[in-house]
Write a protein that holds these residues in place. Structure first.
Motif, PDB file in Angstrom:
ATOM      1  N   ASP A   1       1.652  14.168  -2.171  1.00  0.00           N
ATOM      2  CA  ASP A   1       0.454  14.995  -2.413  1.00  0.00           C
ATOM      3  C   ASP A   1      -0.552  14.914  -1.264  1.00  0.00           C
ATOM      4  O   ASP A   1      -1.463  15.730  -1.176  1.00  0.00           O
ATOM      5  N   LEU A   2      -0.432  13.906  -0.403  1.00  0.00           N
ATOM      6  CA  LEU A   2      -1.420  13.747   0.665  1.00  0.00           C
ATOM      7  C   LEU A   2      -1.313  14.890   1.673  1.00  0.00           C
ATOM      8  O   LEU A   2      -0.215  15.267   2.067  1.00  0.00           O
TER       9      LEU A   2
ATOM     10  N   SER B   1       5.114  11.815  -6.032  1.00  0.00           N
ATOM     11  CA  SER B   1       3.734  11.354  -5.933  1.00  0.00           C
ATOM     12  C   SER B   1       3.514  10.443  -7.133  1.00  0.00           C
ATOM     13  O   SER B   1       3.470  10.905  -8.269  1.00  0.00           O
ATOM     14  N   ALA B   2       3.409   9.166  -6.857  1.00  0.00           N
ATOM     15  CA  ALA B   2       3.184   8.221  -7.945  1.00  0.00           C
ATOM     16  C   ALA B   2       1.834   8.497  -8.588  1.00  0.00           C
ATOM     17  O   ALA B   2       1.619   8.251  -9.766  1.00  0.00           O
ATOM     18  N   LYS B   3       0.942   9.056  -7.773  1.00  0.00           N
ATOM     19  CA  LYS B   3      -0.412   9.325  -8.258  1.00  0.00           C
ATOM     20  C   LYS B   3      -0.435  10.469  -9.268  1.00  0.00           C
ATOM     21  O   LYS B   3      -0.973  10.333 -10.362  1.00  0.00           O
TER      22      LYS B   3
ATOM     23  N   ASN C   1       6.911   8.629  -1.018  1.00  0.00           N
ATOM     24  CA  ASN C   1       5.799   8.673  -1.976  1.00  0.00           C
ATOM     25  C   ASN C   1       4.575   9.338  -1.334  1.00  0.00           C
ATOM     26  O   ASN C   1       4.558   9.567  -0.135  1.00  0.00           O
ATOM     27  N   LYS C   2       3.576   9.616  -2.131  1.00  0.00           N
ATOM     28  CA  LYS C   2       2.292  10.191  -1.674  1.00  0.00           C
ATOM     29  C   LYS C   2       2.507  11.569  -1.042  1.00  0.00           C
ATOM     30  O   LYS C   2       1.853  11.937  -0.073  1.00  0.00           O
TER      31      LYS C   2
ATOM     32  N   ASP D   1       0.783  -1.239   0.000  1.00  0.00           N
ATOM     33  CA  ASP D   1       0.000   0.000   0.000  1.00  0.00           C
ATOM     34  C   ASP D   1       0.817   1.293   0.000  1.00  0.00           C
ATOM     35  O   ASP D   1       0.233   2.362  -0.012  1.00  0.00           O
ATOM     36  N   HIS D   2       2.109   1.176   0.028  1.00  0.00           N
ATOM     37  CA  HIS D   2       2.894   2.407  -0.015  1.00  0.00           C
ATOM     38  C   HIS D   2       3.047   2.937  -1.440  1.00  0.00           C
ATOM     39  O   HIS D   2       3.592   4.002  -1.640  1.00  0.00           O
ATOM     40  N   GLY D   3       2.555   2.133  -2.432  1.00  0.00           N
ATOM     41  CA  GLY D   3       2.441   2.683  -3.779  1.00  0.00           C
ATOM     42  C   GLY D   3       3.402   2.128  -4.813  1.00  0.00           C
ATOM     43  O   GLY D   3       3.616   2.735  -5.857  1.00  0.00           O
ATOM     44  N   LYS D   4       3.920   0.942  -4.552  1.00  0.00           N
ATOM     45  CA  LYS D   4       4.875   0.364  -5.495  1.00  0.00           C
ATOM     46  C   LYS D   4       4.267   0.152  -6.886  1.00  0.00           C
ATOM     47  O   LYS D   4       4.867   0.554  -7.893  1.00  0.00           O
ATOM     48  N   SER D   5       3.082  -0.452  -6.947  1.00  0.00           N
ATOM     49  CA  SER D   5       2.461  -0.709  -8.242  1.00  0.00           C
ATOM     50  C   SER D   5       2.153   0.593  -8.973  1.00  0.00           C
ATOM     51  O   SER D   5       2.353   0.697 -10.185  1.00  0.00           O
ATOM     52  N   THR D   6       1.672   1.574  -8.222  1.00  0.00           N
ATOM     53  CA  THR D   6       1.331   2.849  -8.844  1.00  0.00           C
ATOM     54  C   THR D   6       2.582   3.505  -9.416  1.00  0.00           C
ATOM     55  O   THR D   6       2.577   4.033 -10.530  1.00  0.00           O
TER      56      THR D   6
ATOM     57  N   GLY E   1      -4.225  -7.168  -3.326  1.00  0.00           N
ATOM     58  CA  GLY E   1      -3.289  -6.067  -3.413  1.00  0.00           C
ATOM     59  C   GLY E   1      -1.887  -6.456  -3.003  1.00  0.00           C
ATOM     60  O   GLY E   1      -1.164  -5.686  -2.411  1.00  0.00           O
TER      61      GLY E   1
HETATM   62  P1  GTP Z   1       0.819  -3.751  -3.285  1.00  0.00           P
HETATM   63  O1  GTP Z   1       0.677  -3.975  -4.758  1.00  0.00           O
HETATM   64  O2  GTP Z   1      -0.345  -4.156  -2.491  1.00  0.00           O
HETATM   65  O3  GTP Z   1       2.172  -4.061  -2.734  1.00  0.00           O
HETATM   66  O4  GTP Z   1       0.633  -2.244  -3.003  1.00  0.00           O
HETATM   67  P2  GTP Z   1       1.471  -1.157  -3.630  1.00  0.00           P
HETATM   68  O5  GTP Z   1       2.535  -0.779  -2.685  1.00  0.00           O
HETATM   69  O6  GTP Z   1       1.825  -1.522  -5.019  1.00  0.00           O
HETATM   70  O7  GTP Z   1       0.434   0.014  -3.585  1.00  0.00           O
HETATM   71  P3  GTP Z   1      -0.452   0.560  -4.759  1.00  0.00           P
HETATM   72  O8  GTP Z   1       0.367   1.098  -5.855  1.00  0.00           O
HETATM   73  O9  GTP Z   1      -1.514  -0.405  -5.069  1.00  0.00           O
HETATM   74  O10 GTP Z   1      -1.034   1.819  -3.979  1.00  0.00           O
HETATM   75  C1  GTP Z   1      -1.769   1.682  -2.784  1.00  0.00           C
HETATM   76  C2  GTP Z   1      -2.767   2.803  -2.677  1.00  0.00           C
HETATM   77  O11 GTP Z   1      -2.102   4.040  -2.560  1.00  0.00           O
HETATM   78  C3  GTP Z   1      -3.624   2.913  -3.916  1.00  0.00           C
HETATM   79  O12 GTP Z   1      -4.934   3.238  -3.500  1.00  0.00           O
HETATM   80  C4  GTP Z   1      -3.009   4.056  -4.687  1.00  0.00           C
HETATM   81  O13 GTP Z   1      -3.942   4.740  -5.481  1.00  0.00           O
HETATM   82  C5  GTP Z   1      -2.499   4.939  -3.578  1.00  0.00           C
HETATM   83  N1  GTP Z   1      -1.329   5.717  -3.996  1.00  0.00           N
HETATM   84  C6  GTP Z   1      -0.209   5.270  -4.589  1.00  0.00           C
HETATM   85  N2  GTP Z   1       0.639   6.282  -4.812  1.00  0.00           N
HETATM   86  C7  GTP Z   1       0.032   7.401  -4.348  1.00  0.00           C
HETATM   87  C8  GTP Z   1       0.408   8.776  -4.294  1.00  0.00           C
HETATM   88  O14 GTP Z   1       1.467   9.215  -4.717  1.00  0.00           O
HETATM   89  N3  GTP Z   1      -0.491   9.621  -3.724  1.00  0.00           N
HETATM   90  C9  GTP Z   1      -1.683   9.204  -3.235  1.00  0.00           C
HETATM   91  N4  GTP Z   1      -2.489  10.102  -2.701  1.00  0.00           N
HETATM   92  N5  GTP Z   1      -2.070   7.929  -3.286  1.00  0.00           N
HETATM   93  C10 GTP Z   1      -1.219   7.032  -3.831  1.00  0.00           C
END
Ligand code: GTP
Length: 602
Positions: free
Chosen positions: A140-141, A168-170, A137-138, A16-21, A53
């Motif tokens: 923007d939050l 911000s990966a988002k 990451n994130k 959930d820290h945003g690796k996939s994003t 996830g």
């Molecule tokens: P796993 O695949 O479960 O390991 O998770 P992950 O670490 O790949 O996380 P993922 O990319 O699925 O992101 C987890 C959540 O964080 C998702 O709801 C994303 O939309 C959100 N997210 C990722 N990057 C950012 C960011 O830079 N800003 C914000 N606000 N949300 C983000």
């Protein structure tokens, strides 16, 4: 490809820290996939992975990147992003995929800070001599606290807080700068192009159409289409039908050389023949020294799986065979239980692995299964010197000639706000933990280390930890050998008959409380039958707890259906669930929950 322009890196992050994003954003910025495809999350393959996830299988993607700023501006490089699994059950796979890289992006949520598993993986990366690129990451939050967490990361890896990148990966903020940084800071791979080929397997995936697809990182020499290759751990020789790179779809290549990351297809049908950590070399004049030591993944947790319908036994066997095609760590052997009939004892890397396997069996093969409470492996030394490895509690020797019993232990690391030190220590003490040490990561966050029996943390430890710390604590653990312990087997009897599937091995001091609690749980969980069902818990011949499930009488039934609202609601809920998992044990109908009731007794 000239190794000088290669950059191999991975991303270490907590779920959930945003690796996939971030990975998707990089694929998009480098033009490898368009935005729509990026959203489909390229790196996660299986449905279950996506739903939960989590990323279980590591893979690699090749991305061209033309640097946009600095001395190297305008030059094009080839980036290989290697995806690592993040969960504690798969530590061995993580450590091997790290060895396929020269750098690791340490990706941390700017509103959460680093978590225990990330810290553990960071230590693995440092141990593998990777260059670490710290990234928050994130950003923007609104709740992001980059100053605080940059200072924390800087303290842990020993850099200056200003070196921690903000992205911000988002929104995409900072990702271009990150790509430039990867090029600038990741050392290019070094290897001997003229030496015999050596490539490290960091992943292998079973594909229904193509057989096993093996992901490798070439260290020395090169692998060519039509070469005959040898797996160094087994000596098995295969013909290479295809070799290529992933970008993001597989693209055939004539050969892959020093430092390159790609895939091989040899026509083998089982991932066991192409195992993570093994070294691939040429069949003729191959290398003699493998890369690093190959380690066989050992199951740490065992559970029995039984079909509810005995006729499904052969379907279950076929299903396990199929799952084993793409899960080298899955081990099983047939067993029979007096209570449950014919089934399998299955060895897993950990509880998550267990859940995934079980879910896949039910979903993909449409099986209704009863699983017994998971247990760790015990080593029992008898007075006559014999050694018995117990993977099923009902096989625990009880003839009194036991000299010593050994249980596996783990070293656990817990990261949490310092306010919770007391609550965490109290929990660990009740689980027979031994404090290793406490360190402050920042003013108000601590790292607490404990040695704990694995059997004590398997069950509900993580949940208990979360609830005592309002969700703020994170946990990582690794196997740390074994210790002698004073353990006993607790049996459970229904109507005077031992139900082998309920037997458990517990510490002597906790056995009495365990028996009492389990008996009362079972009384709750087992529905009333047409006759009375006495429940007893016993250590050997000594009864330590008893309960009684009264028989249903007609008038009681009428009353309960008519009057007792909560019970009626429960019944309705159960009906909604659809077909209820029940297993006839002797004359008694026992629901699935009863077999895992032990999980929540402590
Ligand atoms: P796993 O695949 O479960 O390991 O998770 P992950 O670490 O790949 O996380 P993922 O990319 O699925 O992101 C987890 C959540 O964080 C998702 O709801 C994303 O939309 C959100 N997210 C990722 N990057 C950012 C960011 O830079 N800003 C914000 N606000 N949300 C983000």
């Amino acid at each position: 490809t000239d190794p000088a322009i290669l950059r191999n890196f991975c991303i270490i992050a907590h779920i959930d820290h945003g690796k996939s994003t971030l990975a998707d954003r990089m694929l998009q910025l480098t033009g490898v996939v368009d935005e729509r495809a990026a959203r489909a999350q390229y790196l996660d393959r299986m449905d279950i992975e996506r739903e939960r996830g989590i990323t279980i299988k590591s893979q690699a993607v090749r991305m061209p990147w033309t640097v946009t700023e600095g001395e190297q501006a305008g030059q094009t490089f080839v980036l290989n992003m290697i995806d690592t699994p993040g969960h504690v059950d798969f530590t061995y796979e993580v450590s091997r995929s790290l060895e396929a890289c020269e750098a690791a992006i340490l990706l941390v949520d700017a509103a959460q800070g680093i978590e225990a598993q990330t810290l553990a993986n960071l230590y693995l990366a440092l141990g593998a001599d990777l260059h670490i690129i710290p990234v928050l990451n994130k950003i923007d939050l609104p709740s992001a606290n980059p100053e605080k967490y940059a200072a924390e990361l800087a303290g842990i890896i020993g850099c200056d807080p200003s070196e921690v990148l903000h992205v911000s990966a988002k929104t995409g903020f900072g990702v271009e700068e990150l790509l430039n940084t990867i090029v600038a800071q990741t050392p290019p791979p070094v290897g001997d192009a003229d030496a015999p080929a050596r490539a490290l397997i960091f992943d292998s995936v079973y594909d229904t159409y193509r057989g096993v697809v093996t992901y490798v990182r070439v260290v020395d020499g090169s692998l060519k289409h039509r070469d005959r290759i040898k797996m160094m751990s087994t000596g098995a020789i295969h013909e290479m039908l295809e070799v290529g790179v992933i970008s993001p779809e597989p693209v055939k290549a004539g050969e892959i050389g020093v430092g390159e990351v790609g895939y091989l297809i040899t026509g083998v049908k089982e991932v066991r023949q192409s195992r993570v950590g093994d070294t691939v070399t040429s069949a003729h004049h191959g290398a003699t020294e493998p890369l690093g030591g190959y380690q066989h993944p050992n199951p740490m947790v065992f559970s029995g799986l039984y079909p509810i319908d005995g006729d499904d036994f052969s379907t279950l066997r076929d299903a396990l065979e199929k799952l084993q095609l793409n899960d080298a760590a899955l081990q099983y052997e047939p067993e029979s239980s007096g209570a449950l009939g014919f089934g399998f004892r299955i060895g897993f890397l950990g509880l998550l692995h267990l859940e995934i396997v079980r879910e896949r069996l039910e979903r993909e093969f449409n099986l209704d299964l009863i699983s017994t409470a998971p247990n760790v492996v015990y080593r029992v030394v008898m007075e006559d010197g014999r050694e018995i490895v117990v993977t099923n509690p009902s096989e625990y020797p009880t003839d009194g000639k036991i000299s010593e019993v050994y249980e596996p232990i783990v070293s656990a690391t817990i990261l949490a706000p310092s306010d919770y030190i007391g609550a965490i220590m109290e929990l660990c003490q009740t689980r027979r933990g031994q404090l290793g040490g406490i360190d402050y990561l920042s003013e108000d966050r601590v790292e607490i280390r404990y040695t704990l029996p694995m059997g004590e943390i398997m069950f509900d430890f993580f949940d208990a930890l979360k609830s005592r710390t309002k969700g703020y604590a994170s946990l990582n653990y690794e196997l740390a050998g074994e210790q002698a312990a004073d353990l006993v087997k607790v049996d459970v009897m229904l109507q005077g008959e031992i139900v082998d599937a309920f037997s458990a091995i517990v510490h002597r001091d906790a056995a009495y409380a365990y028996g009492v609690s389990l008996a009362s749980k079972l009384k709750e969980l087992i529905p009333r039958q047409q006759f009375e069902v006495p429940i007893q818990a016993a250590i050997g011949a000594r009864i330590i707890a008893r309960e009684n499930i009264r028989a249903i009488r007609k008038d009681v039934l009428a009353k309960c259906y008519g009057g007792d609202i909560s019970r009626k609601r429960k019944l309705l809920e159960k009906q909604k669930e659809g077909k209820k998992r029940m297993k006839m044990v002797g004359r008694v109908e026992v629901p699935q929950e009863a077999f895992i009731a032990a999980l929540s007794t402590s």
